[in-house]
Design an enzyme around this catalytic site. Structure first.
Site, short mmCIF file in Angstrom:
data_model
loop_
_atom_site.label_atom_id
_atom_site.label_comp_id
_atom_site.label_asym_id
_atom_site.label_seq_id
_atom_site.Cartn_x
_atom_site.Cartn_y
_atom_site.Cartn_z
N GLN A 78 0.84 -1.20 0.00
CA GLN A 78 0.00 0.00 0.00
C GLN A 78 0.88 1.25 0.00
O GLN A 78 1.21 1.79 1.05
CB GLN A 78 -0.96 0.02 1.20
CG GLN A 78 -1.94 1.17 1.07
CD GLN A 78 -3.05 1.10 2.10
OE1 GLN A 78 -3.20 0.15 2.85
NE2 GLN A 78 -3.86 2.14 2.10
N PHE A 79 1.21 1.74 -1.21
CA PHE A 79 2.09 2.89 -1.33
C PHE A 79 1.46 4.15 -0.77
O PHE A 79 2.17 5.10 -0.40
CB PHE A 79 2.53 3.11 -2.78
CG PHE A 79 1.51 3.82 -3.63
CD1 PHE A 79 1.59 5.20 -3.81
CD2 PHE A 79 0.48 3.13 -4.25
CE1 PHE A 79 0.65 5.87 -4.58
CE2 PHE A 79 -0.45 3.79 -5.02
CZ PHE A 79 -0.37 5.17 -5.19
N THR A 80 0.14 4.19 -0.62
CA THR A 80 -0.52 5.40 -0.12
C THR A 80 -0.20 5.68 1.34
O THR A 80 -0.49 6.77 1.84
CB THR A 80 -2.05 5.34 -0.31
OG1 THR A 80 -2.56 4.22 0.41
CG2 THR A 80 -2.41 5.23 -1.79
#
Length: 153
Positions: A78-80
């Protein structure tokens, strides 16, 4: 490298209607590689995650790790998590590792998890995933291992 972990009674990840990973009791780990992260940060994050005592013992105290209770790990990229919202209402993700480096570190993290823990399931890197979970407690804990060398953004 950073993660948000949730103690779960059960969790699963679906991509395009098919299940890619599922666990019963254990940890759902949303994982993000940041610019400047290396295998060393991934190793430290995994070690912390596996030893973190957030499961109840016989007296009801959070005193046991996922390893102690034989729980599963569901690891989801989850790069966010690297979102920077200081500059307005649209998040910036410049602190996240570049996609190729993020994939490489995520795969490294997953491989190390498989070697260290008996029950490891995953989502799919860079996929549009639907994550279903029953948070137990709720218990949600952010973990972050700072890169040894801070990158210039």
């Amino acid at each position: 490298m950073m993660s948000v972990i949730q103690r779960v009674k059960q969790a699963r990840v679906e991509v395009d209607g098919r299940m890619t990973g599922q666990i019963e009791q254990g940890l759902l780990a949303l994982v993000c590689a940041e610019r400047g992260d290396t295998e060393a940060e991934a190793d430290k994050l995994l070690a912390k995650m596996l030893k973190l005592r957030i499961f109840s013992d016989e007296a009801g105290k959070m005193n046991k790790s996922v390893q102690d209770v034989g729980g599963g790990l569901l690891i989801v990229s989850q790069f966010t998590l690297a979102a920077d919202t200081k500059g307005g209402n649209r998040p910036s993700f410049t602190a996240a590792a570049a996609p190729d480096e993020g994939r490489r570190l995520y795969n490294y993290f997953v491989d190390k998890a498989h070697a260290a823990h008996p029950v490891v399931q995953t989502g799919e890197f860079a996929a549009d995933m639907q994550v279903h979970l029953v948070n137990d407690g709720p218990v949600t804990i952010p973990l972050r291992i700072e890169p040894a060398v801070q990158p210039q953004l």
